[in-house]
Design a protein around this motif. Structure first.
Motif, PDB file in Angstrom:
ATOM      1  N   ILE A  55      61.810 -56.676 -46.855  1.00 55.15           N
ATOM      2  CA  ILE A  55      60.795 -55.806 -46.245  1.00 55.15           C
ATOM      3  C   ILE A  55      59.475 -55.907 -47.013  1.00 55.15           C
ATOM      4  CG2 ILE A  55      60.162 -53.393 -45.797  1.00 55.15           C
ATOM      5  CD1 ILE A  55      63.138 -52.847 -45.266  1.00 55.15           C
ATOM      6  N   ILE A  56      59.576 -55.864 -48.333  1.00 52.33           N
ATOM      7  CA  ILE A  56      58.360 -55.924 -49.168  1.00 52.33           C
ATOM      8  C   ILE A  56      57.646 -57.260 -48.985  1.00 52.33           C
ATOM      9  CG2 ILE A  56      57.504 -55.915 -51.541  1.00 52.33           C
ATOM     10  CD1 ILE A  56      59.989 -54.054 -52.151  1.00 52.33           C
ATOM     11  N   ALA A  57      58.397 -58.341 -49.000  1.00 47.81           N
ATOM     12  CA  ALA A  57      57.795 -59.665 -48.814  1.00 47.81           C
ATOM     13  C   ALA A  57      57.195 -59.800 -47.419  1.00 47.81           C
ATOM     14  CB  ALA A  57      58.834 -60.753 -49.050  1.00 47.81           C
ATOM     15  N   GLY A  58      57.828 -59.147 -46.443  1.00 50.34           N
ATOM     16  CA  GLY A  58      57.354 -59.222 -45.064  1.00 50.34           C
ATOM     17  C   GLY A  58      55.973 -58.642 -44.868  1.00 50.34           C
TER      18      GLY A  58
ATOM     19  N   THR B 269      49.659 -59.485 -51.435  1.00 59.37           N
ATOM     20  CA  THR B 269      49.780 -60.031 -52.784  1.00 59.37           C
ATOM     21  C   THR B 269      49.871 -58.949 -53.856  1.00 59.37           C
ATOM     22  OG1 THR B 269      48.534 -61.999 -52.127  1.00 59.37           O
ATOM     23  CG2 THR B 269      48.722 -61.565 -54.486  1.00 59.37           C
ATOM     24  N   ARG B 270      49.029 -57.926 -53.791  1.00 58.05           N
ATOM     25  CA  ARG B 270      49.016 -56.903 -54.827  1.00 58.05           C
ATOM     26  C   ARG B 270      50.272 -56.042 -54.778  1.00 58.05           C
ATOM     27  NH1 ARG B 270      45.941 -58.579 -58.837  1.00 58.05           N
ATOM     28  NH2 ARG B 270      44.035 -59.528 -58.013  1.00 58.05           N
ATOM     29  N   ILE B 271      50.769 -55.773 -53.581  1.00 59.05           N
ATOM     30  CA  ILE B 271      52.023 -55.029 -53.456  1.00 59.05           C
ATOM     31  C   ILE B 271      53.159 -55.839 -54.066  1.00 59.05           C
ATOM     32  CG2 ILE B 271      53.786 -54.353 -51.759  1.00 59.05           C
ATOM     33  CD1 ILE B 271      51.748 -52.197 -52.163  1.00 59.05           C
ATOM     34  N   MET B 272      53.163 -57.152 -53.837  1.00 56.58           N
ATOM     35  CA  MET B 272      54.210 -57.998 -54.415  1.00 56.58           C
ATOM     36  C   MET B 272      54.105 -58.039 -55.932  1.00 56.58           C
ATOM     37  SD  MET B 272      56.922 -59.661 -53.990  1.00 56.58           S
ATOM     38  CE  MET B 272      57.033 -59.840 -52.204  1.00 56.58           C
ATOM     39  N   HIS B 273      52.898 -58.054 -56.476  1.00 53.72           N
ATOM     40  CA  HIS B 273      52.731 -58.001 -57.930  1.00 53.72           C
ATOM     41  C   HIS B 273      53.300 -56.696 -58.487  1.00 53.72           C
ATOM     42  CE1 HIS B 273      50.668 -61.660 -58.665  1.00 53.72           C
ATOM     43  NE2 HIS B 273      49.531 -61.338 -58.070  1.00 53.72           N
ATOM     44  N   LEU B 274      53.038 -55.603 -57.791  1.00 50.63           N
ATOM     45  CA  LEU B 274      53.536 -54.304 -58.234  1.00 50.63           C
ATOM     46  C   LEU B 274      55.061 -54.279 -58.202  1.00 50.63           C
ATOM     47  CD1 LEU B 274      52.892 -51.432 -59.142  1.00 50.63           C
ATOM     48  CD2 LEU B 274      52.619 -50.794 -56.727  1.00 50.63           C
ATOM     49  N   TRP B 275      55.633 -54.818 -57.122  1.00 47.05           N
ATOM     50  CA  TRP B 275      57.091 -54.891 -57.011  1.00 47.05           C
ATOM     51  C   TRP B 275      57.682 -55.745 -58.136  1.00 47.05           C
ATOM     52  CZ3 TRP B 275      61.663 -53.376 -55.834  1.00 47.05           C
ATOM     53  CH2 TRP B 275      62.726 -54.282 -55.725  1.00 47.05           C
TER      54      TRP B 275
ATOM     55  N   ARG C  42      58.786 -47.202 -56.103  1.00 43.75           N
ATOM     56  CA  ARG C  42      59.546 -47.907 -55.070  1.00 43.75           C
ATOM     57  C   ARG C  42      59.237 -47.343 -53.690  1.00 43.75           C
ATOM     58  NH1 ARG C  42      65.657 -48.869 -55.042  1.00 43.75           N
ATOM     59  NH2 ARG C  42      64.918 -50.039 -53.247  1.00 43.75           N
ATOM     60  N   TYR C  43      59.176 -46.025 -53.592  1.00 41.73           N
ATOM     61  CA  TYR C  43      58.887 -45.394 -52.306  1.00 41.73           C
ATOM     62  C   TYR C  43      57.500 -45.785 -51.810  1.00 41.73           C
ATOM     63  CZ  TYR C  43      57.404 -41.858 -48.980  1.00 41.73           C
ATOM     64  OH  TYR C  43      56.884 -41.234 -47.874  1.00 41.73           O
ATOM     65  N   LEU C  44      56.513 -45.745 -52.698  1.00 40.68           N
ATOM     66  CA  LEU C  44      55.153 -46.102 -52.302  1.00 40.68           C
ATOM     67  C   LEU C  44      55.084 -47.551 -51.815  1.00 40.68           C
ATOM     68  CD1 LEU C  44      53.142 -44.402 -55.195  1.00 40.68           C
ATOM     69  CD2 LEU C  44      53.185 -43.702 -52.793  1.00 40.68           C
ATOM     70  N   ILE C  45      55.745 -48.444 -52.532  1.00 45.15           N
ATOM     71  CA  ILE C  45      55.741 -49.858 -52.160  1.00 45.15           C
ATOM     72  C   ILE C  45      56.392 -50.059 -50.797  1.00 45.15           C
ATOM     73  CG2 ILE C  45      56.700 -52.140 -52.701  1.00 45.15           C
ATOM     74  CD1 ILE C  45      56.450 -51.390 -55.672  1.00 45.15           C
ATOM     75  N   GLU C  46      57.599 -49.525 -50.643  1.00 45.00           N
ATOM     76  CA  GLU C  46      58.350 -49.807 -49.425  1.00 45.00           C
ATOM     77  C   GLU C  46      57.825 -49.038 -48.223  1.00 45.00           C
ATOM     78  OE1 GLU C  46      62.985 -50.413 -48.175  1.00 45.00           O
ATOM     79  OE2 GLU C  46      62.334 -50.584 -50.258  1.00 45.00           O
ATOM     80  N   SER C  47      57.292 -47.853 -48.460  1.00 42.80           N
ATOM     81  CA  SER C  47      56.684 -47.104 -47.368  1.00 42.80           C
ATOM     82  C   SER C  47      55.485 -47.874 -46.818  1.00 42.80           C
ATOM     83  CB  SER C  47      56.248 -45.719 -47.861  1.00 42.80           C
ATOM     84  OG  SER C  47      55.615 -44.999 -46.826  1.00 42.80           O
TER      85      SER C  47
ATOM     86  N   VAL D  17      64.788 -52.400 -61.470  1.00 43.02           N
ATOM     87  CA  VAL D  17      65.419 -52.000 -60.205  1.00 43.02           C
ATOM     88  C   VAL D  17      66.746 -52.725 -60.005  1.00 43.02           C
ATOM     89  CG1 VAL D  17      65.197 -52.051 -57.689  1.00 43.02           C
ATOM     90  CG2 VAL D  17      63.261 -51.338 -59.086  1.00 43.02           C
ATOM     91  N   MET D  18      66.778 -54.025 -60.283  1.00 45.77           N
ATOM     92  CA  MET D  18      68.017 -54.796 -60.144  1.00 45.77           C
ATOM     93  C   MET D  18      69.126 -54.223 -61.024  1.00 45.77           C
ATOM     94  SD  MET D  18      66.806 -58.796 -60.015  1.00 45.77           S
ATOM     95  CE  MET D  18      68.478 -59.419 -59.764  1.00 45.77           C
ATOM     96  N   THR D  19      68.759 -53.878 -62.248  1.00 47.04           N
ATOM     97  CA  THR D  19      69.737 -53.348 -63.185  1.00 47.04           C
ATOM     98  C   THR D  19      70.243 -51.983 -62.743  1.00 47.04           C
ATOM     99  OG1 THR D  19      68.636 -54.542 -64.984  1.00 47.04           O
ATOM    100  CG2 THR D  19      70.140 -52.772 -65.613  1.00 47.04           C
TER     101      THR D  19
END
Length: 223
Positions: free
Chosen positions: A141-144, A148-154, A89-94, A161-163
């Protein structure tokens, strides 16, 4: 605690069963090494075995269970799993936040509106709505980042994460107004960092956010 029905709109029966089992496994209601029977789950949910198989396949792909003939054995979510989840999560959002540093304008208004909704949900102690808006904040933020690959990872970790957010939000809202204000304040700080357009400030605030959230997660998820 049950998985929110409002989060299941448009989901298949298999996805709905997976969501409920995922919550029970992560919350510790279903313990590690427990055996899940296709027939028993089908009876509990009043369905055939086909959507149950779909659900178990999904949970196996997430590493929460390991499949066996006519069922599965629960792995659960270990402390190492928790650490790795927040590392990803940190890698994605950072990455996403840094990518938006030069031009965050499109995110400012939507993120501000989400924070307002979190404030309202916090006042009403609405766990489901607060958790949903928390998810929306980070997903915006992630969608912004428009990557594409970051969104696939998310997407690959989104359901877990939702749970986890649902479970940790219940803990946060049970601790009273000061804790709620603290969590909302962390999101305001992320927004202010984006508004600064300063990559160093953004990076530092994202790191601080996830370090603090990681500590909360470790105390909220049963082991």
């Amino acid at each position: 605690m049950q998985y929110p029905s409002s989060w299941l709109k448009g989901s298949s029966l298999g996805e709905s069963i997976a969501a409920e089992l995922r919550l029970q496994i992560i919350a510790g209601t279903i313990k590690p090494d427990a055996v899940l029977s296709e027939n028993r789950i089908a009876a509990d949910f009043g369905t055939s075995r086909s959507p149950v198989r779909e659900a178990l396949k999904t949970l196996s792909g997430e590493g929460l269970i390991r499949l066996q003939r006519m069922g599965a054995v629960v792995n659960g979510l270990s402390l190492q799993d928790v650490d790795e989840l927040y590392d990803v999560r940190y890698l994605i959002e950072s990455f996403a936040s840094q990518r938006m540093a030069d031009d965050p304008e499109a995110l400012i208004a939507p993120l501000s509106q989400i924070i307002d909704k979190m404030v309202l949900a916090g006042k009403h102690r609405d766990v489901v709505e607060f958790a949903y808006q928390d998810l929306c904040f980070h997903e915006t933020i992630i969608a912004g980042a428009n990557h594409t690959r970051i969104m696939h990872l998310w997407t690959s970790i989104r359901q877990i994460v939702m749970t986890v957010m649902l479970i940790t939000t219940r803990e946060v809202l049970s601790q009273g107004e000061d804790k709620i204000d603290y969590v909302i304040g962390k999101h305001r700080k992320l927004l202010q960092a984006l508004e600064s357009r300063d990559a160093d400030i953004i990076g530092r605030n994202v790191e601080e956010y996830f370090a603090d959230s990681h500590r909360t997660l470790q105390t909220s998820i049963p082991q």
